[in-house]
Scaffold this motif. Structure first.
Motif, mmCIF file in Angstrom:
data_model
loop_
_atom_site.group_PDB
_atom_site.id
_atom_site.type_symbol
_atom_site.label_atom_id
_atom_site.label_comp_id
_atom_site.label_asym_id
_atom_site.label_seq_id
_atom_site.Cartn_x
_atom_site.Cartn_y
_atom_site.Cartn_z
ATOM 1 N N HIS A 1 -9.148 8.863 -2.905
ATOM 2 C CA HIS A 1 -7.728 8.576 -3.143
ATOM 3 C C HIS A 1 -7.472 7.714 -4.354
ATOM 4 O O HIS A 1 -6.370 7.212 -4.511
ATOM 5 C CB HIS A 1 -7.101 7.821 -1.961
ATOM 6 N N HIS A 2 -8.492 7.444 -5.141
ATOM 7 C CA HIS A 2 -8.256 6.488 -6.209
ATOM 8 C C HIS A 2 -8.655 7.084 -7.531
ATOM 9 O O HIS A 2 -9.113 8.207 -7.612
ATOM 10 C CB HIS A 2 -9.042 5.213 -5.922
ATOM 11 N N HIS B 1 -2.561 11.290 -0.146
ATOM 12 C CA HIS B 1 -2.878 10.701 1.161
ATOM 13 C C HIS B 1 -2.417 11.565 2.327
ATOM 14 O O HIS B 1 -2.881 11.393 3.443
ATOM 15 C CB HIS B 1 -2.233 9.318 1.297
ATOM 16 N N SER C 1 -2.737 3.835 -6.933
ATOM 17 C CA SER C 1 -2.992 5.125 -6.306
ATOM 18 C C SER C 1 -2.828 6.230 -7.326
ATOM 19 O O SER C 1 -2.018 6.119 -8.241
ATOM 20 C CB SER C 1 -2.017 5.345 -5.145
ATOM 21 N N ASP D 1 0.860 -1.186 0.000
ATOM 22 C CA ASP D 1 0.000 0.000 0.000
ATOM 23 C C ASP D 1 0.897 1.237 0.000
ATOM 24 O O ASP D 1 1.938 1.255 0.643
ATOM 25 C CB ASP D 1 -0.875 -0.003 1.260
ATOM 26 N N SER E 1 1.493 3.997 -9.112
ATOM 27 C CA SER E 1 0.907 5.329 -8.950
ATOM 28 C C SER E 1 0.954 6.035 -10.293
ATOM 29 O O SER E 1 1.940 5.901 -11.025
ATOM 30 C CB SER E 1 1.692 6.147 -7.925
#
Lengths: 320, 320
Positions: A318-319, A63, B135, A56, B101
């Motif tokens: 957040h996505h 974030h 992300s 993660d 990301s």
């Protein structure tokens, strides 16, 4: 004129993960008992034990922000949210790797405080930092991989629900969202770090009635949908049963927020949402609470009809 | 006036890693036979086997640019450079996790091609993608963690050199740097992906004479210094012995480059640099080449005097 190429945001996270899973194929070899799509992957190592892996990322500007969180909080949280995935599998932490990216001009004293927060959290949960990577980048990013262990075939997966199962959550909902919104509104420093429910997850993995489990990162509405999607089932939720933090109503009023929206879509609760097998005698939240060592609330039940009754739909945070 | 806070670039990567290692402490529990500071961490799982873990990031604008590399190349390389760390441990790939990301506005077709490159590389090396994270972020970043296995106590570490040991490299040096510099100069697309030396690493782990091993990511000068630092030793290198790609001299002349600088500081070779035990009868590169299944060159030997003779000092790339 060529058709406009769709963006990642157009597709959304779930569709992108599905795309990756389809491309990667379902064949991952017999070493792996679980691959893409759950809180963690599961590797068979010994006859009596499995290892679980999860990763993660915490990205600056997405974030966290250095103006809002303290560097220590950022470091602690980077590990905590990963440990929460281990908790959702019922696993015990074994170790962590951290890949840290940051701008070359970033200050060493901030770096030290981020690391210090991470390591303190690692010591607290017996999850040593065993490796990682450093890279320069345009923005800070803490990408963490955690390794956990659990008894063979006892890991808690997302799949396994049955109609009539009770749905439960640990702790309270909405506290993280309120803290974040308060910090945004009043410019205060956010030092709250979620407590990964490692012990509760381990206790759940020992109970034979536990059917499926997920940790609440995106918010109850989104994560419950993930849990139900794995088995193609629905749920009936009683909004009045959702466990609220102290002073919740007043805080929502002060911040001019919709209470149900905060409870179900605020995100970052990092509590466990799990299903417990229906029996003639319904398992009480009090009994589960005693076994898990923290507050447990029954919030509804699993239904054969798809869809979630009782919850508003909220977009994922957040996505993409 | 307060003293100006030092930046990460002021300190440099090695010092930052040392700071993390000191803060994390050396106590990582008896499960782990190796922690921070090598190509990978080692976890004891069974009596006859260990698992090794490594993580490495590829960051847009630092390790790749979409104008220079193709999306497929970026995906393939993100896994390849991680597999190279497993190769340097003599480990066999077991699986990979990828934390990706990207900006929300990025195109799905580019995303698909990046994933496709990654997965093709995964299939080629029997290293299934078993999990990960998505992300949104300001820039693309592919953060990969790989898991490998090796026979108990046979993993190749950085430590273990002795004075008089021979130093060897696989393949040729400088080819990756030349390709990159050519792409930068002429605006051509870079499609080169390093071949992780998995089979060579496994063969080295089976040979009793192998003493220490590292993969060449930053360039011979920097990585050799890492290898020697682990045991506090030095080396005497014969620059004439460094294995060059075909047409190397001409390419350097065309690009107006210092050949020795390219060979030792160009970086991204992802070949193996290893030490082999000194014996009365020196092991020939030809013998090792036969055992490893690819070209092996003897480039010098380990000395008790610290420092490296024969190589220019070059700064590390991609790092602080």
């Amino acid at each position: 004129m060529p058709r406009r190429d769709r963006s990642l945001a157009d597709l959304g996270e779930s569709a992108l993960i599905e795309r990756i899973a389809r491309r990667a194929g379902r064949e991952i070899g017999r070493d792996w008992s679980l691959g893409i799509g759950d809180d963690a992957a599961i590797l068979s190592t010994r006859r009596d034990e499995e290892l679980v892996f999860s990763t993660d990322a915490q990205v600056e500007g997405v974030h966290f922000r250095f103006g809002r969180e303290t560097p220590r909080t950022i470091g602690r949280r980077a590990l905590a949210v990963n440990l929460s995935d281990l908790a959702a599998m019922g696993a015990t932490p074994v170790g962590a790797l951290m890949s840290l990216s940051a701008p070359p001009h970033a200050s060493v004293s901030i770096f030290d405080r981020v690391i210090s927060g991470f390591v303190d959290e690692a010591l607290r949960f017996g999850c040593p930092l065993v490796g990682g990577n450093l890279s320069s980048a345009g923005e800070w990013s803490l990408d963490v991989t955690v390794i956990g262990r659990c008894r063979k075939a006892r890991a808690l997966r997302r799949r396994g629900l049955g109609p009539g199962d009770g749905l439960y959550v640990t702790g309270v909902l909405g506290a993280a969202a309120l803290a974040r919104l308060r910090a945004d509104r009043f410019g205060t420093r956010l030092t709250r770090v979620p407590t990964p429910r490692i012990e509760a997850g381990r206790a759940l993995a020992r109970l034979s009635g536990t059917r499926a489990c997920i940790d609440l990162s995106d918010g109850l509405a989104t994560d419950l949908a993930h849990l139900l999607a794995a088995d193609g089932l629905g749920a009936d939720i009683d909004p009045a049963s959702l466990p609220r933090p102290r002073g919740f109503r007043r805080d929502c009023r002060d911040l001019d927020l919709d209470p149900l929206g905060v409870l179900t879509g605020g995100g970052e609760d990092y509590e466990l949402l799990f299903a417990f097998r229906s029996q003639r005698k319904r398992v009480s939240a009090a009994t589960l609470s005693e076994r898990l060592g923290l507050r447990v609330s029954r919030i509804g039940g699993v239904t054969t009809a798809r869809g979630i009754l009782g919850l508003p739909e909220t977009p994922s945070r957040h996505h993409f």
